[in-house]
Motif scaffolding. Sequence first.
Motif, PDB file in Angstrom:
ATOM      1  N   LEU A 158       0.884  -1.188   0.090  1.00 42.35           N
ATOM      2  CA  LEU A 158      -0.095   0.119   0.069  1.00 42.35           C
ATOM      3  C   LEU A 158       0.878   1.009  -0.106  1.00 42.35           C
ATOM      4  N   ARG A 159       2.034   1.332   0.698  1.00 42.02           N
ATOM      5  CA  ARG A 159       3.139   2.339   0.788  1.00 42.02           C
ATOM      6  C   ARG A 159       3.414   2.645  -0.698  1.00 42.02           C
ATOM      7  N   GLN A 160       3.656   1.852  -1.562  1.00 42.86           N
ATOM      8  CA  GLN A 160       4.014   1.617  -3.028  1.00 42.86           C
ATOM      9  C   GLN A 160       3.003   2.659  -3.735  1.00 42.86           C
ATOM     10  N   GLN A 161       1.409   2.555  -3.346  1.00 38.18           N
ATOM     11  CA  GLN A 161       0.757   3.111  -4.143  1.00 38.18           C
ATOM     12  C   GLN A 161       0.295   4.628  -3.466  1.00 38.18           C
ATOM     13  N   GLN A 162       0.386   4.804  -2.081  1.00 35.82           N
ATOM     14  CA  GLN A 162       0.226   5.922  -1.338  1.00 35.82           C
ATOM     15  C   GLN A 162       1.159   6.428  -0.413  1.00 35.82           C
ATOM     16  N   ASP A 163       1.665   7.521  -0.988  1.00 37.93           N
ATOM     17  CA  ASP A 163       2.835   8.208   0.044  1.00 37.93           C
ATOM     18  C   ASP A 163       2.584   8.407   1.355  1.00 37.93           C
ATOM     19  N   VAL A 164       3.449   8.102   2.242  1.00 37.19           N
ATOM     20  CA  VAL A 164       3.223   7.986   3.714  1.00 37.19           C
ATOM     21  C   VAL A 164       4.377   8.924   3.973  1.00 37.19           C
ATOM     22  N   GLY A 165       4.159   9.940   5.223  1.00 42.61           N
ATOM     23  CA  GLY A 165       5.224  10.796   5.430  1.00 42.61           C
ATOM     24  C   GLY A 165       5.261  10.596   6.967  1.00 42.61           C
ATOM     25  N   LEU A 166       6.343  11.425   7.599  1.00 42.72           N
ATOM     26  CA  LEU A 166       6.642  11.341   8.954  1.00 42.72           C
ATOM     27  C   LEU A 166       6.888  12.475   9.419  1.00 42.72           C
ATOM     28  N   VAL A 167       6.278  12.944  10.647  1.00 40.83           N
ATOM     29  CA  VAL A 167       6.653  14.308  11.403  1.00 40.83           C
ATOM     30  C   VAL A 167       6.963  13.880  12.762  1.00 40.83           C
ATOM     31  N   LEU A 168       8.330  13.807  13.097  1.00 42.25           N
ATOM     32  CA  LEU A 168       8.872  13.235  14.277  1.00 42.25           C
ATOM     33  C   LEU A 168       9.297  14.425  15.327  1.00 42.25           C
ATOM     34  N   GLY A 169       8.741  14.459  16.452  1.00 43.46           N
ATOM     35  CA  GLY A 169       9.036  15.248  17.601  1.00 43.46           C
ATOM     36  C   GLY A 169      10.323  14.764  18.333  1.00 43.46           C
ATOM     37  N   THR A 170      11.428  15.494  18.634  1.00 37.90           N
ATOM     38  CA  THR A 170      12.416  15.027  19.413  1.00 37.90           C
ATOM     39  C   THR A 170      13.143  16.263  20.132  1.00 37.90           C
TER      40      THR A 170
END
Length: 432
Positions: free
Chosen positions: A106-118
């Motif tokens: 599914l991640r090949q078909q739909q872009d998934v991103g990341l917002v990481l707090g640190t």
Amino acid sequence: MSPAPLSPSQEAPSRRVVVTGSSAITPLGDSPESLHRGLCDGATGLKNLELFPAEGLSCQLVGEIHEFSARHYLTSGNLRPLDRTAQLATVAALRALEEAGFTAELRQQQDVGLVLGTLFGSVHTISAFDRRALEAGPKYAKPLDFANSVINAAAGQTAIWHDLRGVNSTICSGSPSGLQAIAYAADLIQTGRADTLLAGGADELCFESYLGFHRTGRVAGSGSTAASDETPHPVPFAANRNGFALGEGGALFLLETREQALARGATILGEIRGHGNAFDPSRGKDSVLAAGALRRAIEIALEEAAIEGGQLGAISTSANGSIVGDRHEAQGIAAALGPYLQDLPVTAIKGALGESLGTSSAIQAIALLEALTQRHLPGIAGLDEPDPTLPLPRLSREAQPLHQPLGLVTALDAGGHACAVILESGVLESGV
């Protein structure tokens, strides 16, 4: 040529942002369910330090994830490029993706991103790289360490591991970082700049951060924060609190549009209803400004959610045992929600987990969503005698029943950052 910016009248309507996956890698378990169960049972993740030697330091009590092994979850692939912070983030991402049903295909078909707090990112790796370069010479510094010597390394490593092709951002603003990451991700989805994002936080427990907080007197019993003695009392809102115990963890939501979640038949665990941010320019030195920053953040969140304070069912605070910080947070909450506090239970989970820095507020959000879903709010671990000067009447060591699906997460940092997020819980809808 770049397209012309949209005028306000042309802006796309705000889209609803829902939660379809969540993860929590903590001293009390590796899932929101196990975390919630441990918190409600009154368990504590604070134990004696084992991760590194710290002889001569007053507080050996920490929220360490004992026997954490990324290989237990990431069963194939080369783990060498991932330091402890990156491992916590990568494992948390795996768990949230799995719950949401976002497979590799599914991640090949739909872009998934990341917002990481640190807060510190890979500070131990950064220190090791610099130390070796200074002591042995630049040519002896480890190339693998160099890749992790920037604050956004954990976000990048996580994206590489899981083939996340969308937005990749790192938020670094003290202990509210994880909560601000969730708020920023919600904004990106609401405005159509992203459809699917992992959002939350990750921070490791290491000698460098421990020593820094100890030397500033913020760790429980370290001296300058002690009320009457140096015995550690890292209990939020307690009359005898004298600082915090450090912790660690990784915690992420999988956020997406409601329309997309329904179309793919995903279970909707909850919704981000509203959020607000503000800043205290005195950085905790002026109690009026500090409390006022949190009050403004809460009011903005309520306005965006289009609700009144009386509709909230619970509050999860970022109180950690700091004498001044806990007081400022209590005052800010009271300023925003004073008329409703007699009927509004308040918790602070850092009494059981410690201060896990940039990931702590993300863990709060995940724990509160689970509590709202289970209709049971954990108590405050170790709280026998609440500070009578604090304007919060519903502080309790015991777990309390919940009757409303809406909850507020607050985070206030000594550096001045204030954030508030309103969550709505429950399996609201499903496309199944």
